[in-house]
Design a protein around this motif. Structure first.
Motif, PDB file in Angstrom:
ATOM      1  N   LYS A  13       0.844  -1.205   0.000  1.00 29.32           N
ATOM      2  CA  LYS A  13       0.000   0.000   0.000  1.00 29.32           C
ATOM      3  C   LYS A  13       0.872   1.245   0.000  1.00 29.32           C
ATOM      4  CE  LYS A  13      -4.662  -0.543   1.521  1.00 29.32           C
ATOM      5  NZ  LYS A  13      -5.660  -0.306   2.548  1.00 29.32           N
ATOM      6  N   LEU A  14       0.504   2.191  -0.870  1.00 25.94           N
ATOM      7  CA  LEU A  14       1.260   3.430  -0.928  1.00 25.94           C
ATOM      8  C   LEU A  14       0.691   4.413   0.084  1.00 25.94           C
ATOM      9  CD1 LEU A  14       1.608   3.930  -4.744  1.00 25.94           C
ATOM     10  CD2 LEU A  14       3.424   3.452  -3.134  1.00 25.94           C
ATOM     11  N   LYS A  19      -0.025   8.807  -3.315  1.00 30.87           N
ATOM     12  CA  LYS A  19      -1.212   8.646  -4.153  1.00 30.87           C
ATOM     13  C   LYS A  19      -1.713   9.990  -4.658  1.00 30.87           C
ATOM     14  CE  LYS A  19      -3.570   4.429  -2.777  1.00 30.87           C
ATOM     15  NZ  LYS A  19      -4.685   3.921  -1.995  1.00 30.87           N
ATOM     16  N   TYR A  22       0.468  11.122  -7.432  1.00 32.09           N
ATOM     17  CA  TYR A  22       0.159  10.386  -8.668  1.00 32.09           C
ATOM     18  C   TYR A  22      -1.086  10.971  -9.327  1.00 32.09           C
ATOM     19  CZ  TYR A  22       3.304   6.312  -8.372  1.00 32.09           C
ATOM     20  OH  TYR A  22       4.375   5.482  -8.381  1.00 32.09           O
ATOM     21  N   VAL A 337      -3.604   5.611 -12.927  1.00 32.24           N
ATOM     22  CA  VAL A 337      -3.052   5.806 -11.591  1.00 32.24           C
ATOM     23  C   VAL A 337      -3.466   4.647 -10.686  1.00 32.24           C
ATOM     24  CG1 VAL A 337      -3.237   7.211  -9.507  1.00 32.24           C
ATOM     25  CG2 VAL A 337      -2.884   8.291 -11.705  1.00 32.24           C
ATOM     26  N   HIS A 338      -4.740   4.247 -10.805  1.00 28.27           N
ATOM     27  CA  HIS A 338      -5.208   3.128  -9.992  1.00 28.27           C
ATOM     28  C   HIS A 338      -4.389   1.884 -10.247  1.00 28.27           C
ATOM     29  CE1 HIS A 338      -8.979   4.098  -7.846  1.00 28.27           C
ATOM     30  NE2 HIS A 338      -8.724   5.229  -8.464  1.00 28.27           N
ATOM     31  N   THR A 341      -0.737   2.464  -8.812  1.00 29.80           N
ATOM     32  CA  THR A 341      -0.605   2.479  -7.358  1.00 29.80           C
ATOM     33  C   THR A 341      -0.882   1.097  -6.761  1.00 29.80           C
ATOM     34  OG1 THR A 341      -2.870   3.279  -7.198  1.00 29.80           O
ATOM     35  CG2 THR A 341      -1.139   4.913  -6.990  1.00 29.80           C
ATOM     36  N   ARG A 342      -1.518   0.233  -7.532  1.00 27.26           N
ATOM     37  CA  ARG A 342      -1.782  -1.107  -7.012  1.00 27.26           C
ATOM     38  C   ARG A 342      -0.736  -2.126  -7.449  1.00 27.26           C
ATOM     39  NH1 ARG A 342      -7.523  -3.262  -8.183  1.00 27.26           N
ATOM     40  NH2 ARG A 342      -7.065  -2.324 -10.175  1.00 27.26           N
TER      41      ARG A 342
END
Lengths: 359, 304
Positions: A13-14, A19, A22, A337-338, A341-342
């Motif tokens: 997890k960021l 986030k 991003y 981005v989703h 970030t995952r």
């Protein structure tokens, strides 16, 4: 085998800061990609960016931005409510129309309700109509498992047919234009200074949504529903009823958006009343990662796009659909981005020796 | 004479619906719910119109439409297949981008008529003068039925839509199968959109294709995801569509604006019935994994 291998791995997890960074980059990138499209229309991209900012956040544009903010933010919450529960209500625009239509109908029957009460009625009548419109799809989803994403979309077209029918048919009051009679004076929300008082309704409704989603049992049940109906069944909850509640609540917010917009801005209905705030609301919901507390901030960006689109149409003669393209780009960038970030993407170069050893 | 014009109108509209429905049907069979169809339908319709206006060649216009729809559809495929993003939101994004681009870039074409060289050739079948596209759309439906039920690829498409995890175990290249399905969709929808803007309408105005793409998704569901049933579904919806134009002409006191809603009402009703029959354990064609994101490493997370 190709010499380059791309591996996608789930990442830790960021932090919230990373986030946010991003997301900011994604917004900027989507605006940058818009430049060549604007240039293709024969318009100087620099002017485009200038009016994008001036048209939304210059002092004289702020009231217009607020006018657009209210329906976008309410549709955003409507989307958050249903998406959190794993239900896909994407017909906010249909519920928005039905909210306004129902308000205009009831208000014309009882035009003399005194002001403070009539203002409350604006929200409640619109909300109930929008909720009922969405509940149809909710019931179908709960009892027949008809895909709600598709049915809510279809209901949007039915609602817009009803709107056209009323504007060209029984409710038409002007000979020149397909416009209905205006909303009775008592139901028109006044302005406080340059800004509409509907902003108070938005604040109250947003707070209520936060309360329901993050602080009640219903909110918790909704997030369990997102895990699948079978889980809900194991716990012993009645998932059909829960689906109906979620869809009603989701429709309520979209319907209230329509009735409020009719009350403080449009005043009467016309075929152009449907402004596709619902789709912007969905983008905003994705932008704020389905968190009610950030929904207004995310909606502000979309509302700014709307109000600058008016300015650009007037000054640069940019078609209003340009903003839809920009919104689409924005959503694609947010989706990227989703992903990033995952997941982590690793590019591995397979050397020729390992390639031969594999053989 | 008037009757023939009405029948011709139904045939032409049904052709558009049929091509788009077959396209949507095949990706849904592969487990993808592609709401982006609305976007690349608009893009393909615009590209076809623009190419027709500037080149005057109808074949070129159709090819350009198919290629542009195919290319545009790849955005959706990359987002959902490789990046494992939500199908519904990805589809909406592609739709918005497509609608926005086609109607803002298409402004310069509004009011420009098609050159006179743009007209469909006519073939004579059993004494009826028919447009080759009308015939082709039905041939496409039969070919797709053959593809889905009689070939290895069709079997792979169906199992990927049914359960990608099982498909993976069986060694089916899931990503590749889904790419092929979306490519077929792009080409078919592109041809349908080109036919719509060049033959059915034939003019360009803002908002001209609105709702057509999404209707195709519902029609695929309405037709039980079966290529042959889709012929019936498309013709039924085309008939109800033409009622909206025909009834007021015949003097029936019905508002055309309400009749425009009829296809959507029918679709919702049929979709509900179909889904209800399906949950009562009658096997229809519903792809179980429709709109579910597939990720090889995350089995436990996605299936509860």
């Amino acid at each position: 085998m190709s010499p380059v291998k791309i591996v996608v791995k789930r990442r830790e997890k960021l932090s919230r800061k990373v986030k946010a960074l991003y997301t900011a980059v994604a917004i900027l990138v989507s605006f940058l990609i818009a430049a060549p499209i604007v240039a293709a229309l024969g318009i100087n991209p620099i002017l485009f960016y200038k009016y994008l900012i001036v048209g939304s956040f210059a002092p004289y544009s702020i009231p217009l931005t607020i006018i657009n903010l209210i329906p976008v933010a309410l549709c955003c919450i409507s989307a958050i409510v249903s998406f959190r529960a794993g239900l896909w209500n994407i017909g906010q625009d249909g519920q928005y129309i039905m909210g306004a239509v129902f308000l205009l109908w009831i208000a014309s029957l009882i035009p003399n309700v005194p002001p403070p009460l009539s203002y409350v009625l604006v929200v409640i009548l619109g909300g109930i109509a929008g909720g009922a419109w969405c509940l149809i799809c909710g019931v179908l989803r709960a009892y027949t498992e008809a895909n709600e994403a598709v049915t809510t979309l279809m209901m949007l077209y039915i609602a817009s047919s009803i709107l056209n029918y009323l504007c060209y048919g029984p409710w038409r009051s002007s000979i020149g234009f397909p416009e209905t009679f205006p909303l009775p004076q008592n139901y028109q929300l006044p302005n406080i200074g340059p800004i509409t008082s509907a902003i108070i309704a938005l604040a109250v409704l947003t707070f209520l949504a936060w309360l329901i989603l993050d602080r009640t049992r219903l909110g918790l049940e909704m997030s369990i529903l997102a895990e699948g109906t079978r889980v809900i069944d194991y716990i012993g909850l009645r998932y059909r009823r829960l689906i109906c509640i979620v869809m009603f609540l989701s429709g309520f917010y979209a319907g209230a958006a329509g009735s409020l917009y009719l009350s403080y801005a449009a005043k009467f209905l016309e075929p152009g009343f449907i402004a596709y705030y619902g789709f912007s609301g969905i983008i905003a919901a994705w932008l704020c990662e389905l968190k009610v507390e950030y929904s207004i901030l995310a909606s502000l960006l979309l509302a700014a796009l709307y109000s600058s689109s008016y300015t650009m149409q007037a000054t640069l003669n940019i078609p209003s659909y340009m903003i839809d393209a920009l919104e689409g780009l924005l959503l694609i960038c947010i989706l990227l981005v989703h992903f990033f970030t995952r997941y982590r993407v690793e590019i591995r170069f397979i050397s020729s020796s390992s390639k031969s050893s594999r053989k | 004479m008037r009757f023939l014009i009405i029948v011709n109108g139904i045939l032409e509209r049904a052709t558009v619906y049929l091509l788009a429905t077959e396209g949507s049907l095949i990706v849904q069979r592969a487990g993808l719910l592609n709401l982006g169809i609305e976007g690349f339908f608009a893009i393909a319709a615009l590209v076809a119109y623009a190419v027709a206006v500037y080149s005057g060649n109808i074949v070129l216009a159709f090819i350009a439409a198919a290629v542009s729809a195919l290319a545009f559809n790849m955005i959706f495929t990359v987002l959902t297949v490789h990046l494992r993003l939500n199908h519904i939101v990805s589809g909406l994004a592609v739709s918005m981008l497509g609608l926005g681009l086609s109607y803002s870039l298409g402004v310069s074409l509004v009011g420009i008529p098609l050159p006179s060289s743009i007209s469909m050739p006519i073939v004579n079948v059993l004494g009826l003068e028919l447009d080759p596209m009308i015939l082709m759309s039905i041939i496409v439906a039969v070919l797709l039925w053959y593809l889905l039920y009689r070939t290895k690829l069709g079997y792979q498409i169906r199992i990927v839509g049914e359960n990608p995890h099982v498909a993976d175990r069986l060694g089916v290249p899931i990503d590749k199968v889904r790419y092929i399905a979306t490519a077929i969709e792009g080409v078919l929808v592109g041809l349908g959109a080109a036919y719509y803007s060049l033959v059915v309408i034939p003019e360009w105005s803002t908002g001209v294709t609105l709702g057509k793409g999404w209707l195709a998704i519902a029609l695929a569901m309405f037709s039980l995801w079966h290529p042959i049933y889709a012929i019936g579904g498309s013709y039924l919806i085309a008939c109800s569509d033409s009622l909206a134009r025909v009834l007021p002409l015949l003097g029936v006191p019905v508002s055309p604006y309400l009749l425009y809603a009829l296809p959507y009402v029918l679709t919702i009703a049929a979709l509900s019935i179909v889904s209800y029959v399906e949950i009562k354990k009658k096997r229809l064609g519903i792809p179980t994994a429709l709109a579910k994101v597939y990720s090889r490493e995350e089995r436990a997370r996605k299936y509860t």
